[in-house]
Design an enzyme around this catalytic site. Structure first.
Site, PDB file in Angstrom:
ATOM      1  CB  SER A 261       4.581  -7.417   5.720  1.00 38.92           C
ATOM      2  OG  SER A 261       3.753  -8.493   5.321  1.00 38.92           O
TER       3      SER A 261
ATOM      4  CB  CYS B  43      10.558  -0.624   2.880  1.00 33.86           C
ATOM      5  SG  CYS B  43      11.141  -0.074   1.292  1.00 33.86           S
TER       6      CYS B  43
ATOM      7  CD  GLU C 112      -5.766  -6.186   0.043  1.00 34.51           C
ATOM      8  OE1 GLU C 112      -4.737  -5.998  -0.642  1.00 34.51           O
ATOM      9  OE2 GLU C 112      -5.838  -7.050   0.937  1.00 34.51           O
TER      10      GLU C 112
ATOM     11  CG  PHE D  69      -0.264   0.419   2.502  1.00 38.91           C
ATOM     12  CD1 PHE D  69      -0.010   1.759   2.788  1.00 38.91           C
ATOM     13  CD2 PHE D  69       0.158  -0.524   3.441  1.00 38.91           C
ATOM     14  CE1 PHE D  69       0.636   2.143   3.963  1.00 38.91           C
ATOM     15  CE2 PHE D  69       0.804  -0.151   4.600  1.00 38.91           C
ATOM     16  CZ  PHE D  69       1.046   1.189   4.858  1.00 38.91           C
TER      17      PHE D  69
ATOM     18  CD  GLU E 273       8.093  -2.890   8.385  1.00 40.26           C
ATOM     19  OE1 GLU E 273       7.491  -3.952   8.175  1.00 40.26           O
ATOM     20  OE2 GLU E 273       8.600  -2.208   7.486  1.00 40.26           O
TER      21      GLU E 273
ATOM     22  CE  LYS F 266      -2.976  -8.506  -4.344  1.00 41.68           C
ATOM     23  NZ  LYS F 266      -3.394  -7.580  -3.281  1.00 41.68           N
TER      24      LYS F 266
HETATM   25  P1  NAD Z   1       1.376  -6.672   3.097  1.00 39.92           P
HETATM   26  O1  NAD Z   1       2.422  -7.705   3.194  1.00 39.92           O
HETATM   27  O2  NAD Z   1       0.287  -6.682   4.094  1.00 39.92           O
HETATM   28  O3  NAD Z   1       0.667  -6.715   1.665  1.00 39.92           O
HETATM   29  C1  NAD Z   1       1.418  -6.777   0.473  1.00 39.92           C
HETATM   30  C2  NAD Z   1       0.611  -7.525  -0.577  1.00 39.92           C
HETATM   31  O4  NAD Z   1       0.358  -8.852  -0.119  1.00 39.92           O
HETATM   32  C3  NAD Z   1      -0.742  -6.891  -0.839  1.00 39.92           C
HETATM   33  O5  NAD Z   1      -0.959  -6.879  -2.232  1.00 39.92           O
HETATM   34  C4  NAD Z   1      -1.713  -7.801  -0.103  1.00 39.92           C
HETATM   35  O6  NAD Z   1      -2.969  -7.890  -0.746  1.00 39.92           O
HETATM   36  C5  NAD Z   1      -1.036  -9.160  -0.107  1.00 39.92           C
HETATM   37  N1  NAD Z   1      -1.306  -9.963   1.087  1.00 39.92           N
HETATM   38  C6  NAD Z   1      -1.563  -9.516   2.346  1.00 39.92           C
HETATM   39  N2  NAD Z   1      -1.714 -10.578   3.192  1.00 39.92           N
HETATM   40  C7  NAD Z   1      -1.538 -11.698   2.452  1.00 39.92           C
HETATM   41  C8  NAD Z   1      -1.550 -13.091   2.760  1.00 39.92           C
HETATM   42  N3  NAD Z   1      -1.774 -13.541   4.000  1.00 39.92           N
HETATM   43  N4  NAD Z   1      -1.322 -13.971   1.757  1.00 39.92           N
HETATM   44  C9  NAD Z   1      -1.077 -13.552   0.497  1.00 39.92           C
HETATM   45  N5  NAD Z   1      -1.062 -12.223   0.160  1.00 39.92           N
HETATM   46  C10 NAD Z   1      -1.288 -11.311   1.114  1.00 39.92           C
HETATM   47  O7  NAD Z   1       2.132  -5.253   3.108  1.00 39.92           O
HETATM   48  P2  NAD Z   1       1.500  -3.800   3.157  1.00 39.92           P
HETATM   49  O8  NAD Z   1       0.946  -3.570   4.515  1.00 39.92           O
HETATM   50  O9  NAD Z   1       0.641  -3.535   1.988  1.00 39.92           O
HETATM   51  O10 NAD Z   1       2.817  -2.914   2.951  1.00 39.92           O
HETATM   52  C11 NAD Z   1       3.681  -2.552   3.980  1.00 39.92           C
HETATM   53  C12 NAD Z   1       4.846  -3.498   4.096  1.00 39.92           C
HETATM   54  O11 NAD Z   1       5.556  -3.558   2.875  1.00 39.92           O
HETATM   55  C13 NAD Z   1       5.876  -3.067   5.126  1.00 39.92           C
HETATM   56  O12 NAD Z   1       6.318  -4.197   5.830  1.00 39.92           O
HETATM   57  C14 NAD Z   1       6.998  -2.478   4.294  1.00 39.92           C
HETATM   58  O13 NAD Z   1       8.272  -2.496   4.909  1.00 39.92           O
HETATM   59  C15 NAD Z   1       6.949  -3.365   3.117  1.00 39.92           C
HETATM   60  N6  NAD Z   1       7.592  -2.767   1.961  1.00 39.92           N
HETATM   61  C16 NAD Z   1       8.825  -3.230   1.628  1.00 39.92           C
HETATM   62  C17 NAD Z   1       9.493  -2.661   0.579  1.00 39.92           C
HETATM   63  C18 NAD Z   1      10.877  -3.124   0.233  1.00 39.92           C
HETATM   64  O14 NAD Z   1      11.412  -2.642  -0.738  1.00 39.92           O
HETATM   65  N7  NAD Z   1      11.481  -4.036   0.949  1.00 39.92           N
HETATM   66  C19 NAD Z   1       8.908  -1.618  -0.156  1.00 39.92           C
HETATM   67  C20 NAD Z   1       7.633  -1.190   0.191  1.00 39.92           C
HETATM   68  C21 NAD Z   1       6.987  -1.780   1.261  1.00 39.92           C
END
Ligand code: NAD
Length: 489
Positions: A231, A286, A181, A154, A380, A178
């Site tokens: 994450s 991140c 959401e 997000f 985090e 994808k």
């Molecule tokens: P998230 O992991 O909750 O979601 C990421 C994606 O995974 C979304 O598209 C979501 O729909 C999907 N998802 C969520 N739960 C899932 C599950 N149980 N099974 C399968 N798919 C699932 O992350 P977020 O809250 O959208 O974003 C924030 C996180 O992203 C933070 O931890 C941040 O550090 C990380 N991030 C990392 C980088 C990097 O370069 N390392 C860059 C941007 C964000």
């Protein structure tokens, strides 16, 4: 069509060049800056993923036959459209993510830079050929993989999708995207602009939804590669699931970035950089500073950091966090630290912005005298919060940094080149800053962390991405019938 940012049109999937209604349940999309309703997003099914994969597989036949030089022409036009619509795209990011206008604009500018790298690929991806014995040539050509997938988080609705879309498509793949959401609107607009730029139908497809869509992507037999950003918890799930079905995968995870502040650091520059790093995008980067390790006598810098936070006005130059749940989680972390004996120097809990009472705001927060066993030192938080751990010397500071499970970024603030070099050499992180609080490598330098901040080989952007999105074809040819037969021919 979503081009009018005030329209509350439901978000639809984009498959084979068309927006499609589906009958799946929907989620509400909220504006986190004031809590108001913006739109709905469908929670698509595995059948929707399959439809997108079929469209992408069909489009691959023609798309992969085009030359690199032909494919980049579309992205020259696409980059120009990003520039044309900069203000609208910026406002769209702001609307769905809650960051400030300046932060959202920087995202779109970075997306343009990512396109600039991608349109240079014909200058970089030059195949290799050599006459290995008289009349016999070996050549290596980079070939696309087929249908690939990209899953995004997000926090950067516009930039993170651009880490993958231009490179993967220009290299000849077709894609199922994808988006998160929580922020589905920016990618809808990308689909429209890609079409306007001349991208053939089916080359880029959008399937909205959550876990079910991600699982279907990991399991689909016709998807060759999965790129994930999110994450660490989900990155591990996706990496294991995608590779268990024999796909290549790179999965970027969360972060806990340590900034090591030495007593000889320039006080003003350090204080403003550290505070900007921990509070930019409301700490939801991140690459954000999460722990400051203060080495020896740095009280004067901490005092300046406290002063710096006074310049941050929630709802003005400090955006909202993404949701009520995020606000609750961040405030819980601050409360835990307080009850475990840390000192809250600046407290951003219970922030309410007049006129935006429904928004999800956390003010800047500085927590001092944090110890390495506390949750705010290890986990985090993903909010505008920095935990200060005191260290007696640089060795102890580096040990603290090395103790983190994560390894996205680390930085050192000092005027000593020798001490900075020690951190450059010994920090256990993929991206290092020297007197830089957010050491994001600019293109063409690639982006990616270490440890539990990234799973898989290579980085997500830059030259690494060329490896990731292609496979080598090695061909040996003989054109001289008189050539002697030797051990290999
Ligand atoms: P998230 O992991 O909750 O979601 C990421 C994606 O995974 C979304 O598209 C979501 O729909 C999907 N998802 C969520 N739960 C899932 C599950 N149980 N099974 C399968 N798919 C699932 O992350 P977020 O809250 O959208 O974003 C924030 C996180 O992203 C933070 O931890 C941040 O550090 C990380 N991030 C990392 C980088 C990097 O370069 N390392 C860059 C941007 C964000």
């Amino acid at each position: 069509m979503m081009s009018d940012i005030t329209t509350q049109t439901p978000v639809e999937n984009f498959i084979n060049g068309k927006f499609l209604k589906n009958n799946q349940p929907t989620l509400d999309v909220l504006n986190p800056a004031d809590g108001s309703f913006i739109s709905t997003v469908p929670l698509s099914s595995s059948q929707d993923v399959d439809g997108a994969v079929q469209a992408a597989a069909k489009a691959f036949i023609g798309w992969s036959k085009m030359t690199l030089k032909e494919r980049v022409q579309i992205f020259f036009r696409y980059r120009a459209l990003l520039e044309r619509d900069m203000d609208e795209l910026t406002k769209l990011v702001q609307l769905e993510n809650g960051k400030t206008y300046g932060e959202a604009k920087a995202e779109v500018e970075k997306s343009m830079e990512l396109c600039e790298f991608a349109v240079s690929l014909p200058q970089i991806v030059v195949n290799e050929v050599q006459e290995v014995s008289k009349g016999v040539e070996c050549r290596i050509e980079r070939k696309p993989l087929g249908v690939v997938a990209s899953i995004s988080p997000f926090n950067f609705p516009n930039m993170v999708p651009h880490w993958t879309i231009p490179n993967a498509l220009i290299l000849g793949n077709t894609m199922v995207m994808k988006p998160s959401e929580v922020v589905p609107l920016s990618t809808v607009r990308m689909a429209e602009l890609l079409k306007e730029a001349g991208l053939p139908d089916g080359v880029f497809n959008l399937v909205n939804g959550g876990k079910e869509v991600v699982e279907a992507i990991c399991d689909h037999p016709d998807i060759k590669a999965v790129s994930f950003v999110g994450s660490t918890k989900v990155a591990k799930i996706v990496y294991k699931r995608a590779t268990s079905t024999l796909k290549r995968c790179v999965a970027l995870g969360g972060a806990k970035n340590h900034l090591l502040v030495l007593p000889d650091a320039n006080p003003d520059m350090t204080a403003s950089n550290v505070v900007a790093s921990m509070s930019g995008c409301a700490g939801q980067r991140c690459m954000a500073a999460s722990v400051m390790v203060g080495v020896d006598k740095v009280q004067h810098i901490i005092d300046k950091m406290v002063d710096e936070t006074k310049k941050l006005i929630p709802g003005d130059n400090l955006g909202s966090v993404i949701s009520a749940a995020a606000k609750e989680r961040i405030e819980r972390y601050i409360g835990e630290a307080e009850s475990n004996g840390a000192k809250i120097l600046v407290d951003g809990r219970n922030t309410i912005v007049a006129g935006k009472e429904g928004g999800f705001y956390v003010g800047p927060t500085i927590i001092d005298y944090v110890t390495t066993d506390m949750s705010v030192a290890r986990e985090e938080i993903f909010g505008p919060v920095i935990s200060i751990i005191r260290a007696k010397d640089l060795d102890e500071a580096i040990e603290i940094e090395n103790g983190s499970n994560y390894g996205n970024a680390a930085a050192v603030f000092t005027q000593s080149g020798g001490l900075a070099k020690q951190v450059m050499d010994r920090a256990s992180a993929g991206m290092i800053g020297v007197n830089i609080g957010v050491p994001v490598p600019r293109e063409p330098f690639s982006f990616g962390g270490w440890n539990e901040s990234k799973f898989g080989v290579g980085d997500i952007t830059g030259r690494s991405s060329i490896e990731f999105w292609t496979q080598n074809k090695k061909t040996t040819t003989k054109w001289n019938p008189q050539a002697q037969t030797n051990w290999m021919s």
